[in-house]
Write an enzyme that holds these catalytic residues in place. Structure first.
Site, PDB file in Angstrom:
ATOM      1  N   HIS A  82       0.815  -1.224   0.000  1.00 23.24           N
ATOM      2  CA  HIS A  82       0.000   0.000   0.000  1.00 23.24           C
ATOM      3  C   HIS A  82       0.840   1.263   0.000  1.00 23.24           C
ATOM      4  O   HIS A  82       0.296   2.361  -0.084  1.00 23.24           O
ATOM      5  CB  HIS A  82      -0.933   0.034   1.213  1.00 23.24           C
TER       6      HIS A  82
HETATM    7  C1  UD1 Z   1      -2.079   5.759   5.315  1.00 20.24           C
HETATM    8  C2  UD1 Z   1      -0.805   6.347   5.918  1.00 20.24           C
HETATM    9  C3  UD1 Z   1       0.288   5.303   5.896  1.00 20.24           C
HETATM   10  C4  UD1 Z   1      -0.168   4.023   6.569  1.00 20.24           C
HETATM   11  C5  UD1 Z   1      -1.476   3.546   5.977  1.00 20.24           C
HETATM   12  C6  UD1 Z   1      -1.984   2.373   6.761  1.00 20.24           C
HETATM   13  C7  UD1 Z   1      -0.391   8.749   5.585  1.00 20.24           C
HETATM   14  C8  UD1 Z   1       0.374   9.747   4.818  1.00 20.24           C
HETATM   15  N1  UD1 Z   1      -0.327   7.477   5.127  1.00 20.24           N
HETATM   16  O1  UD1 Z   1      -1.812   5.435   3.973  1.00 20.24           O
HETATM   17  O2  UD1 Z   1       1.413   5.795   6.595  1.00 20.24           O
HETATM   18  O3  UD1 Z   1       0.824   3.047   6.370  1.00 20.24           O
HETATM   19  O4  UD1 Z   1      -2.443   4.603   6.052  1.00 20.24           O
HETATM   20  O5  UD1 Z   1      -2.860   1.600   6.023  1.00 20.24           O
HETATM   21  O6  UD1 Z   1      -1.018   9.081   6.553  1.00 20.24           O
HETATM   22  N2  UD1 Z   1      -9.125   4.686   0.873  1.00 20.24           N
HETATM   23  C9  UD1 Z   1     -10.333   4.030   0.811  1.00 20.24           C
HETATM   24  N3  UD1 Z   1     -10.975   3.743   1.981  1.00 20.24           N
HETATM   25  C10 UD1 Z   1     -10.500   4.108   3.196  1.00 20.24           C
HETATM   26  C11 UD1 Z   1      -9.287   4.802   3.250  1.00 20.24           C
HETATM   27  C12 UD1 Z   1      -8.603   5.075   2.088  1.00 20.24           C
HETATM   28  O7  UD1 Z   1     -10.796   3.671  -0.264  1.00 20.24           O
HETATM   29  O8  UD1 Z   1     -11.162   3.807   4.212  1.00 20.24           O
HETATM   30  C13 UD1 Z   1      -8.399   4.963  -0.383  1.00 20.24           C
HETATM   31  C14 UD1 Z   1      -8.669   6.336  -0.956  1.00 20.24           C
HETATM   32  O9  UD1 Z   1      -8.668   6.236  -2.347  1.00 20.24           O
HETATM   33  C15 UD1 Z   1      -7.436   7.123  -0.515  1.00 20.24           C
HETATM   34  C16 UD1 Z   1      -6.348   6.059  -0.529  1.00 20.24           C
HETATM   35  O10 UD1 Z   1      -6.989   4.868  -0.123  1.00 20.24           O
HETATM   36  O11 UD1 Z   1      -7.144   8.183  -1.362  1.00 20.24           O
HETATM   37  C17 UD1 Z   1      -5.202   6.368   0.405  1.00 20.24           C
HETATM   38  O12 UD1 Z   1      -5.660   6.558   1.745  1.00 20.24           O
HETATM   39  P1  UD1 Z   1      -4.815   7.446   2.778  1.00 20.24           P
HETATM   40  O13 UD1 Z   1      -5.356   7.337   4.136  1.00 20.24           O
HETATM   41  O14 UD1 Z   1      -4.625   8.821   2.223  1.00 20.24           O
HETATM   42  O15 UD1 Z   1      -3.394   6.785   2.736  1.00 20.24           O
HETATM   43  P2  UD1 Z   1      -2.991   5.267   2.950  1.00 20.24           P
HETATM   44  O16 UD1 Z   1      -2.359   4.784   1.698  1.00 20.24           O
HETATM   45  O17 UD1 Z   1      -4.103   4.500   3.523  1.00 20.24           O
HETATM   46  N1  UDP Z   2      -3.649  -5.676   8.753  1.00 18.07           N
HETATM   47  C1  UDP Z   2      -4.904  -6.269   8.847  1.00 18.07           C
HETATM   48  N2  UDP Z   2      -5.513  -6.693   7.705  1.00 18.07           N
HETATM   49  C2  UDP Z   2      -4.937  -6.581   6.471  1.00 18.07           C
HETATM   50  C3  UDP Z   2      -3.656  -5.983   6.385  1.00 18.07           C
HETATM   51  C4  UDP Z   2      -3.043  -5.528   7.547  1.00 18.07           C
HETATM   52  O1  UDP Z   2      -5.449  -6.407   9.942  1.00 18.07           O
HETATM   53  O2  UDP Z   2      -5.548  -7.000   5.480  1.00 18.07           O
HETATM   54  C5  UDP Z   2      -3.023  -5.150   9.986  1.00 18.07           C
HETATM   55  C6  UDP Z   2      -1.662  -5.713  10.294  1.00 18.07           C
HETATM   56  O3  UDP Z   2      -1.765  -6.878  11.069  1.00 18.07           O
HETATM   57  C7  UDP Z   2      -0.994  -4.580  11.051  1.00 18.07           C
HETATM   58  C8  UDP Z   2      -1.617  -3.342  10.450  1.00 18.07           C
HETATM   59  O4  UDP Z   2      -2.794  -3.767   9.783  1.00 18.07           O
HETATM   60  O5  UDP Z   2      -1.336  -4.633  12.429  1.00 18.07           O
HETATM   61  C9  UDP Z   2      -0.655  -2.729   9.475  1.00 18.07           C
HETATM   62  O6  UDP Z   2      -1.285  -1.731   8.764  1.00 18.07           O
HETATM   63  P1  UDP Z   2      -0.723  -1.171   7.380  1.00 18.07           P
HETATM   64  O7  UDP Z   2       0.122  -2.199   6.726  1.00 18.07           O
HETATM   65  O8  UDP Z   2      -1.896  -0.665   6.646  1.00 18.07           O
HETATM   66  O9  UDP Z   2       0.103   0.095   7.853  1.00 18.07           O
HETATM   67  P2  UDP Z   2       1.620   0.375   8.251  1.00 18.07           P
HETATM   68  O10 UDP Z   2       1.968  -0.511   9.393  1.00 18.07           O
HETATM   69  O11 UDP Z   2       2.458   0.150   7.035  1.00 18.07           O
HETATM   70  O12 UDP Z   2       1.622   1.814   8.610  1.00 18.07           O
END
Ligand code: UD1
Ligand code: UDP
Length: 354
Positions: free
Chosen positions: A203
């Site tokens: 992601h």
């Molecule tokens: C965010 C965090 C990242 C973290 C990740 C955990 C920042 C800059 N990034 O990244 O550090 O590792 O969360 O998963 O804060 N979207 C949906 N549904 C949702 C949420 C998001 O469809 O409920 C889609 C939207 O298109 C959105 C994209 O995902 O634009 C990215 O979501 P966003 O929260 O901006 O960043 P993440 O990639 O989730």
């Molecule tokens: N996780 C989950 N379901 C998934 C993928 C990840 O429950 O399908 C959990 C995982 O066990 C961990 C957390 O989400 O606790 C990690 O989140 P993510 O990888 O989105 O974010 P990051 O740690 O890179 O910020």
């Protein structure tokens, strides 16, 4: 002690669950603010249910937007909440935009700002690195999970208010792993057996938003001799679709929606190996003795690289393919992430600080 906890994204729900439990056990009054950064049920609600996190007292409903617009909307929403609650302590987790917004608002009011997971550094310009650095410099109490994190903070002149607490994700994992094994039917549902599949998560903006990196990851995963279970973040589904890779990924990989935490722990525990660019998943793989292949050139969780349990391969197709098939010589690991009681030690420090 009146505590305001700011969360918004999937990994923050996991981390906050540990401290929330410890705060509650010690009789403190905690209120949660959910910024709404993650809003899909499988990225948010499922964690509240499975990890028994108290319902948020405030929901800002910010949703998705560019970094600036999203962070600004969070700041705008948080300010009146902080003014209403007048917390003694504001607790922030990790490195998302929700963390940064909490740091900016919290550092301008009369509350102690605590950062859990302080001192992590990837020494890159990724958005999370910006969020962590700024948050560490704005916070009053810095809870560093590892010795390396303490060293990183000292190198930036941050020594006061720094505590080596251990890692709260380790606390959570220890608490749920047995429950997950007994409860989860995810392997049966996906028709895979223990040790006979690869788990993948992707992601990170740098991987999803660069078409050549994304294509290379899909190309490499498609060559795996074991089935690849790939619970995909909505950002990744969107980018696969935009780059005409979605159909192929659906055909050649076990692409699923993101799964709940208990299912994920079970999938990770029973996988032959995991391929990921997640921060939290690298650590959880290490806790569960699952070899990890990291789709990045660097990691802020450097301890996981020791003894061969995690390796950095970037996104070069051949490098991923080699890592998927290579036998790994895995040595005994150290335990750099504490004793599973990080949350309790954090609460004790918060109590002393007020
Ligand atoms: C965010 C965090 C990242 C973290 C990740 C955990 C920042 C800059 N990034 O990244 O550090 O590792 O969360 O998963 O804060 N979207 C949906 N549904 C949702 C949420 C998001 O469809 O409920 C889609 C939207 O298109 C959105 C994209 O995902 O634009 C990215 O979501 P966003 O929260 O901006 O960043 P993440 O990639 O989730
Ligand atoms: N996780 C989950 N379901 C998934 C993928 C990840 O429950 O399908 C959990 C995982 O066990 C961990 C957390 O989400 O606790 C990690 O989140 P993510 O990888 O989105 O974010 P990051 O740690 O890179 O910020």
């Amino acid at each position: 002690m009146k505590v305001l906890t700011v969360v918004g994204a999937r990994p923050q729900f996991v981390k906050a669950s540990a401290v929330s439990r410890a705060l509650n056990a010690a009789g403190h009054n905690e209120q949660l603010v959910h910024t709404g950064q993650h809003y899909d049920a499988e990225l948010s609600d499922v964690f509240f249910k499975e990890l028994e996190i108290p319902d948020p007292a405030f929901e800002l409903g910010v949703g998705s937007a560019s970094h600036g617009a999203q962070t600004a909307a969070m700041i705008d929403g948080l300010e009146p909440v902080v003014a209403e609650v007048e917390p003694d302590v504001i607790v922030l987790y990790g490195d998302t935009n929700s963390t940064l917004a909490g740091a900016i608002v919290g550092s301008k009011v009369d509350a102690t700002v605590a950062h859990v997971e302080a001192g992590l550094r990837s020494f890159t310009d990724m958005p999370e690195e910006v969020n962590r650095r700024l948050t560490d410099h704005a916070a009053d109490l810095l809870f560093a999970p590892t010795a390396g994190a303490v060293t990183n903070l000292a190198a930036e002149g941050l020594e006061e208010g720094v505590y080596r607490s251990g890692d709260v994700m380790y606390d959570v994992l220890l608490r749920v792993v047995d429950r997950s094994t007994g409860w989860s039917k995810i392997l049966e549902r996906l028709e895979v057996t223990p040790g006979n599949y690869v788990l993948a998560t992707v992601h990170r903006e740098r991987n999803t938003d660069d078409p050549s990196r994304l294509r290379s990851i899909v190309d490499a995963l498609s060559t795996s001799s074991l089935p690849v279970v790939f619970p995909a973040h909505p950002r990744t589904i969107d980018r696969l679709e935009r780059n005409d890779l979605l159909e192929r990924a659906r055909r050649e990989l076990h692409l699923t929606e993101p799964v709940g935490y208990l299912d994920f722990v079970q999938l990770l525990d029973a996988a032959d190996r995991v391929v990921t660019d997640s921060g939290g998943v690298q650590k959880e793989a290490f806790f569960l003795d699952t070899p990890c292949v990291t789709l990045r050139e660097e990691t802020e969780w450097a301890e996981t690289l020791e003894c061969g349990w995690n390796e950095l391969v970037g996104t070069d197709r051949r490098a991923i393919e080699r890592a998927l098939e290579r036998e790994r010589s895995l040595e005994d690991k150290p335990s750099p992430y504490g004793d599973g009681r990080a949350a309790e030690s954090i609460v004790e420090v918060l109590e002393r600080a007020r």
